[in-house]
Design a protein around this motif. Structure first.
Motif, PDB file in Angstrom:
ATOM      1  N   PRO A   1      -1.142  10.166   8.979  1.00  0.00           N
ATOM      2  CA  PRO A   1      -2.391   9.850   8.565  1.00  0.00           C
ATOM      3  C   PRO A   1      -3.533  10.954   8.850  1.00  0.00           C
ATOM      4  O   PRO A   1      -4.655  10.878   8.336  1.00  0.00           O
ATOM      5  N   GLY A   2      -3.023  12.039   9.525  1.00  0.00           N
ATOM      6  CA  GLY A   2      -3.980  13.112   9.599  1.00  0.00           C
ATOM      7  C   GLY A   2      -3.907  14.060   8.458  1.00  0.00           C
ATOM      8  O   GLY A   2      -4.798  15.166   8.395  1.00  0.00           O
ATOM      9  N   ARG A   3      -3.180  13.786   7.502  1.00  0.00           N
ATOM     10  CA  ARG A   3      -3.195  14.623   6.058  1.00  0.00           C
ATOM     11  C   ARG A   3      -3.565  13.812   5.149  1.00  0.00           C
ATOM     12  O   ARG A   3      -2.568  13.336   4.301  1.00  0.00           O
ATOM     13  N   PRO A   4      -4.942  13.751   5.015  1.00  0.00           N
ATOM     14  CA  PRO A   4      -5.458  12.962   3.678  1.00  0.00           C
ATOM     15  C   PRO A   4      -4.874  13.351   2.408  1.00  0.00           C
ATOM     16  O   PRO A   4      -4.495  14.473   2.096  1.00  0.00           O
ATOM     17  N   VAL A   5      -4.838  12.357   1.386  1.00  0.00           N
ATOM     18  CA  VAL A   5      -4.426  12.714   0.226  1.00  0.00           C
ATOM     19  C   VAL A   5      -5.387  13.426  -0.574  1.00  0.00           C
ATOM     20  O   VAL A   5      -6.692  13.114  -0.678  1.00  0.00           O
TER      21      VAL A   5
ATOM     22  N   ARG B   1       0.767  -1.142  -0.083  1.00  0.00           N
ATOM     23  CA  ARG B   1       0.030   0.035   0.030  1.00  0.00           C
ATOM     24  C   ARG B   1       1.018   1.249   0.027  1.00  0.00           C
ATOM     25  O   ARG B   1       2.069   1.285   0.536  1.00  0.00           O
ATOM     26  N   THR B   2       0.377   2.212  -0.504  1.00  0.00           N
ATOM     27  CA  THR B   2       1.075   3.575  -0.398  1.00  0.00           C
ATOM     28  C   THR B   2       0.038   4.524   0.003  1.00  0.00           C
ATOM     29  O   THR B   2      -1.175   4.325  -0.219  1.00  0.00           O
ATOM     30  N   GLU B   3       0.459   5.044   1.243  1.00  0.00           N
ATOM     31  CA  GLU B   3      -0.403   6.052   2.045  1.00  0.00           C
ATOM     32  C   GLU B   3       0.356   7.297   2.534  1.00  0.00           C
ATOM     33  O   GLU B   3       1.555   7.331   2.284  1.00  0.00           O
TER      34      GLU B   3
ATOM     35  N   PRO C   1       6.319  18.469  -6.288  1.00  0.00           N
ATOM     36  CA  PRO C   1       7.558  17.815  -5.725  1.00  0.00           C
ATOM     37  C   PRO C   1       7.221  17.308  -4.106  1.00  0.00           C
ATOM     38  O   PRO C   1       7.944  16.254  -3.921  1.00  0.00           O
ATOM     39  N   GLN C   2       6.494  18.210  -3.492  1.00  0.00           N
ATOM     40  CA  GLN C   2       6.201  17.760  -2.114  1.00  0.00           C
ATOM     41  C   GLN C   2       5.482  16.319  -2.104  1.00  0.00           C
ATOM     42  O   GLN C   2       5.790  15.675  -1.011  1.00  0.00           O
ATOM     43  N   ILE C   3       5.006  15.908  -2.932  1.00  0.00           N
ATOM     44  CA  ILE C   3       4.164  14.721  -2.829  1.00  0.00           C
ATOM     45  C   ILE C   3       5.008  13.568  -2.327  1.00  0.00           C
ATOM     46  O   ILE C   3       4.675  12.787  -1.478  1.00  0.00           O
ATOM     47  N   GLU C   4       6.306  13.442  -2.888  1.00  0.00           N
ATOM     48  CA  GLU C   4       7.015  12.222  -2.463  1.00  0.00           C
ATOM     49  C   GLU C   4       7.530  12.283  -1.093  1.00  0.00           C
ATOM     50  O   GLU C   4       7.850  11.299  -0.573  1.00  0.00           O
ATOM     51  N   ARG C   5       7.385  13.563  -0.480  1.00  0.00           N
ATOM     52  CA  ARG C   5       7.598  13.508   0.838  1.00  0.00           C
ATOM     53  C   ARG C   5       6.508  13.339   1.837  1.00  0.00           C
ATOM     54  O   ARG C   5       6.796  13.083   3.131  1.00  0.00           O
ATOM     55  N   LEU C   6       5.123  13.479   1.182  1.00  0.00           N
ATOM     56  CA  LEU C   6       4.069  13.393   2.069  1.00  0.00           C
ATOM     57  C   LEU C   6       3.592  11.954   1.996  1.00  0.00           C
ATOM     58  O   LEU C   6       2.595  11.326   2.792  1.00  0.00           O
ATOM     59  N   LEU C   7       3.891  10.922   0.913  1.00  0.00           N
ATOM     60  CA  LEU C   7       3.706   9.756   0.872  1.00  0.00           C
ATOM     61  C   LEU C   7       4.674   8.485   1.147  1.00  0.00           C
ATOM     62  O   LEU C   7       5.667   8.894   1.104  1.00  0.00           O
ATOM     63  N   THR C   8       4.276   7.412   1.403  1.00  0.00           N
ATOM     64  CA  THR C   8       5.231   6.239   1.910  1.00  0.00           C
ATOM     65  C   THR C   8       4.376   5.214   1.409  1.00  0.00           C
ATOM     66  O   THR C   8       3.191   4.879   1.149  1.00  0.00           O
TER      67      THR C   8
END
Length: 199
Positions: free
Chosen positions: A61-65, A55-57, A83-90
């Motif tokens: 968890p308090g900051r939904p996509v 899964r990628t999420e 570009p910030q997306i890659e730092r906000l997801l895992t």
């Protein structure tokens, strides 16, 4: 000068949760989890596990996509413009523990204790996959893992393992016999599994 770990190039992530039967690992790179059914290793001595869910999420968890592509022409453009997306997801994956390394070599039994948190996780080498799958007792862990993904993981695992076998057909035949032993009285399920493994 520090001596590099021999597995450094193969590291894909670290254990972030573990119990006797499952491990959860966080990948170092977004979307770089091993495929469903892959054999992975964690800890010293090594615990062996089969990837059963990816899964990628959000990291938090308090900051939904949020959707960001209303005017984008491609997925690549969304990531380039944000570009910030890659730092906000895992990307994380769960793996079912199916064996471990002990004083007598590889055992297809649960380890005495789970690998520690932050243990490095690596994808097993083709040689280690061949060595591990010389025995197929580990399939009982997979077929008994329960719905909804048990059969999907069995098929994916055996197809992944078959890629590195010196004799793919012989391996599939051995795997079929092992599954038949585990699935006595479940002929429809066995037939479906064997048909899909051979595809």
């Amino acid at each position: 000068m520090a001596i590099p770990d021999s597995n450094e190039q193969a590291r894909i992530g670290e254990v972030t949760a573990a119990d006797s039967r499952t491990i959860t690992a966080q990948c170092y790179e977004l979307y770089q989890a091993p495929p469903l059914g892959a054999l992975v290793e964690a800890g010293q001595p090594r615990a062996f596990a089969v990837v059963q869910g990816i899964r990628t999420e959000p990291v938090d968890p308090g900051r939904p996509v949020l959707a960001r592509g209303r005017h984008a022409l491609s997925l690549e453009q969304i990531y380039r413009d944000n570009p910030q997306i890659e730092r906000l997801l895992t990307t994380r994956f769960d793996a079912l523990v199916v064996g471990h390394e002990g004083g007598e070599g590889i055992s297809q039994l649960l380890p005495p204790s789970p690998p520690p948190i932050h243990s490095f996780v690596v994808v097993s080498s083709p040689g280690d996959v061949r060595k591990f799958t010389e025995g197929l007792d580990f399939l009982r862990f997979l077929v008994n893992a329960g719905p909804p993904l048990a059969d999907e993981v069995v098929v994916a695992c055996l197809r992944e393992a078959a890629k590195g076998q010196p004799d793919r057909e012989e391996f599939i035949v051995r795997a079929g016999r092992a599954l038949a032993t585990e699935l006595v009285g479940e002929s429809a399920r066995l037939t479906a599994l064997l048909r899909r493994i051979r595809l």
